[in-house]
Each structure stands twice: as C-alpha cells, then as structure tokens.
Design a protein around this motif. Structure first.
Motif: not given
Length: 460
Positions: A52, A67, A69, A73, A143, A151
């Motif tokens: 990331a 981001n 997930v 976070s 995200a 992702l």
C-alpha cells in the motif's frame, strides 16, 4: 502512471528490534488475485502495508498510497473525537489532483460507490456509530473511491454476516473481472470469493508458494467437536434484566425498545444482520452504554452495580476494546489488568495471580507475547491476548462479540477448549456470532435481533 506490476525485491522490514518480513521478493501483476495465508503475526498485514505504500521502501513501485481494507484502517477512524459522516469518510479518499475542484465528479463517484456497496442509507451516519460489519462495508467503499488498480484486503470477511459476505463477494468478483487486482490476507480462506487465487504462505516473515488450490478449511464442524459448555450450577436467579431499554448512537436508535432477561444456568447466542444491535447489546450489558430515559438495565447478581464491580465480574471481547488496548502496554499488563478490571495499567499481582497468568499464557501459547508492546502486535496477536484477558479472572459473565475474529484456526481451537472448564466453574456465556462453526455445543438460548428489536427468542 500505472501502479502495477507492484514489485518487492529482497525486502526486509523491522520494527521494535524485531524482523517482520525477511528477504521478500514478490510481484503483483495487473488483474491477478493473490491470497495470503499464515498464522497470526506471520507478516501478512505488514506485507499488505508494504504494497500500500504505508512503509517506505524503494523496492515498491507504488506512485500513490492505497488503502488497506481491514481493522487497522477502521481503528484509525474510530480514534477520532469528531463527527465523521460516512459521505465525508468516502470523499476523503479522493486526494489525487484529477479530483481537485471537481465537485460534480466527486458527487457522482460517491453516489456510484455507495450504490455498489449498499451504503446509500448510511451516508449521513457518523462512522463511529456504525456496527463492525457496517464499518467494514464503508472501508471497502473508501478504498474503491479512487478506482484503484489494486485492492488490498485484510481479514475482509470478519464481522460480516453471511448475507453481507455474499453481497460484497459479488462486488469483488465484478471488480476483479473488470481488471482490478486483489490481494487478500485471511485466516478463513473458505470464505474468500472464487477469484482464481494464486496462494502464498507467509510464515516467520518469509513468503513462499502454496498449493494452487484453496486449502480445505480446518475440520472443526459446528457444533465444535469435543467442546461442550457445561451448565453452570447456579440456581435460576436473575443475572441481567433489560426493561424497555433503548440505546441511541448519535440521532439513530441502535437498539430497542428491548425487554430481555438472563438467568443463572443460561448460555446465550445472539444473532442478526450487521447493524441489528448485537454489539450495542453487549456494551449495554457491560455498562459502556446507558439506556435512554424510560428504560432500565439491572444486574442483581452484583453486590454494587458500579463500574469497578462490573469489570471484575465480566469478561468482554469486542472490536472497541481492542482499539483501546493499542497503546504502549505489554502483553503481561493487558492480561494482568483483568484481575482488577482496569485498562492501561496493572495493579501488583499476588503470587497466585502471577502463576495463574503464566499457566493460561502457556495453555494458549502466548508466552512470546507477554513482553511485547501492544503497538507492535498484529490484530490476531492482540485479539489472542484479549481473549485470554477476558477469561483469566474467571468472570461470572463472559461476553464474546465476534470474539474469534482475526484469530487463526489453531488459536481459535485452543481458546474454545477452555470454555467447558470455565463454564463448569460458574461462568455464563453470551456469544455474538455470524458463523455456526464458532458456536460450541451447550448454548441454551438464542436471541435474534432485527432492527434493534427481538425478532426471536427461543430455548435450544
């Protein structure tokens, strides 16, 4: 410029004098699906953070920060002390130059992502008032806002109801089929949507290839083989009573009106969709929430119904407790604080208490975490300590709110094997669970919630 392929070449990551990743070489190709397996603390989350761009290294060919997930976070948002409408949380992800001064484009993107992830009715809600599963849905949407090529998902299915897992799994399949690469770290690979995964094993900070097919889930059918809760010998005296209890989170009623009783000799299972009020109920019983005017909560088994007495008599595991423990405290301090019901400090332990702590740590294979700073632990390692803390003082009432989330299969089994002995000694259990395989035999009663109200109450 494209972020992919994302490449790591002989990368080592250390923190607090410990090696988190060692000599990792990895390439994530455009459009692929990569599944990371491994025990808690093996380095999976660190690897996601590296991809990331959260950890700076010249080996990562990222041009912007992505981001992850996952629980970290969400915790960062929950630590904030100001209102955070879901719409604002999502829009905060649009920080690239191409979104600057493009109010109409931002609004259109917000509407598109909210529709895709089922958040249209939650956009005005304060993020801090959402359920665990609802927060996970928001984290995914955030995200997705920039339209990422990659992702990154950390224990994504934890906290989601079966219906939500199926719905968001379909979203992930659609994204992947359109070319988005997906990297998922999971202790529950059987819950991963079918994306044709390339499977990697992470162990001791090193990454190696795993068999190409998903492994069979650990053979722990529900009810759990060999785990049967004992019926406490207590007479059927009243332990907890809710009378017309309502709880509001912000301006939204999260629970109630609800009238319900918990008596001696009962173990309860609480189920319901994400946002149905399950976590609010556990925190109301524990005393973290108070009922609105006109409703009452009583705990007749306590000599005095004050916070110090409740914390000594209760054991609690839930997402919010884990966030409060992510400080500069050692594993020993987290466990030892159970005896006095404190958080953040530990009163001096007696010799018997120290022995009890060490024996439980050995049974749950926690010895190597006792001297660790909580801020250096993985989510799974911290949750294992919190599970031990919840039972160390042999509480009268044990509240497990999705307590086995983030925990690897071996650690789940080790903890569940404690419960028959614990319940034989007088502990009563209330379990919030979405997964049948996390429910041991011996549960005596079932409460199902819908929209904050009791939709079903039954004796099993």
């Amino acid at each position: 410029m494209s972020l992919l392929p994302a490449e790591l070449q002989d990368v080592t990551v250390s923190a607090g004098g410990r090696s988190l990743l060692r000599d990792v070489t990895l390439t994530v190709h455009p459009g692929e699906a990569l599944l990371l397996q491994g025990a808690g603390g093996s380095g999976k989350t660190t690897l996601l953070r590296l991809l990331a761009g959260e950890r700076q290294t010249s080996a990562v060919r990222a041009r912007q920060r992505l981001n992850v997930v996952g629980p970290d976070s969400e915790a960062a948002l929950l630590r904030r002390d100001w209102p955070q409408p879901v719409a604002g949380v999502l829009l905060s992800a649009l920080q690239e130059d191409r979104w600057a001064h493009q109010a109409a484009a931002q609004a259109a993107r917000l509407a598109e992502v909210a529709r895709l992830t089922g958040l249209e009715d939650l956009l005005e809600r304060d993020f801090r008032t959402l359920s665990h599963g609802q927060r996970r849905r928001v984290s995914l949407a955030r995200a997705l806002m920039p339209g990422p090529e990659l992702l990154l998902l950390d224990e994504f299915t934890d906290g989601l109801s079966p219906a939500a897992r199926a719905e968001l799994g379909a979203v992930l399949r659609g994204l992947h089929s359109s070319g988005t690469a997906v990297v998922l770290a999971s202790h529950r690979p059987d819950e991963a949507p079918d994306l044709g995964w390339r499977v990697l094993q992470v162990a001791g900070g090193q990454v190696s290839a795993a068999p190409p097919a998903l492994p069979e889930p650990v053979a722990v059918p529900g009810p759990l083989a060999g785990v049967h809760l004992a019926a406490p010998a207590d007479p059927p005296a009243l332990l907890v009573r809710l009378q017309d209890a309502e709880v509001y989170r912000g301006n939204v009623r999260a629970l109630g009106p609800l009238s319900w009783e918990w008596h001696g000799g009962q173990h309860w299972l609480v189920t319901g969709e994400n946002g149905s009020g399950k976590s609010t109920l556990t925190r109301l019983i524990y005393g973290e929430f108070q009922p609105a005017l006109g409703g009452t909560v009583s705990r007749p088994f306590l000599p005095r119904d004050v916070i110090s007495e409740r914390r000594r008599a209760f054991g609690l595991v839930g997402a919010e407790l884990g966030i409060r423990q992510r400080r500069g405290w050692t594993g020993s301090q987290i466990l030892g604080s159970a005896f006095a019901g404190t958080e953040g400090f530990m009163e001096p332990l007696t010799s018997a208490q120290s022995t009890q702590l060490q024996e439980l740590a050995a049974r749950l294979e926690l010895q190597d975490l006792l001297d660790r700073d909580a801020r250096t632990l993985s989510q799974g390692q911290l949750r294992r300590l919190l599970l031990a803390r919840a039972v160390l003082h042999r509480p009268r009432l044990l509240l497990l709110d999705e307590g086995l989330d983030f925990v690897d299969a071996r650690s789940r089994i080790l903890f569940l094997q404690l419960l028959p002995e614990l319940t034989a000694g007088g502990t009563h259990i209330l379990l919030v669970a979405h997964r049948p395989q996390d429910v041991p035999a011996g549960i005596t009663h079932h409460l199902h919630l819908e929209g904050g109200r009791a939709a079903g109450v039954e004796k099993l």
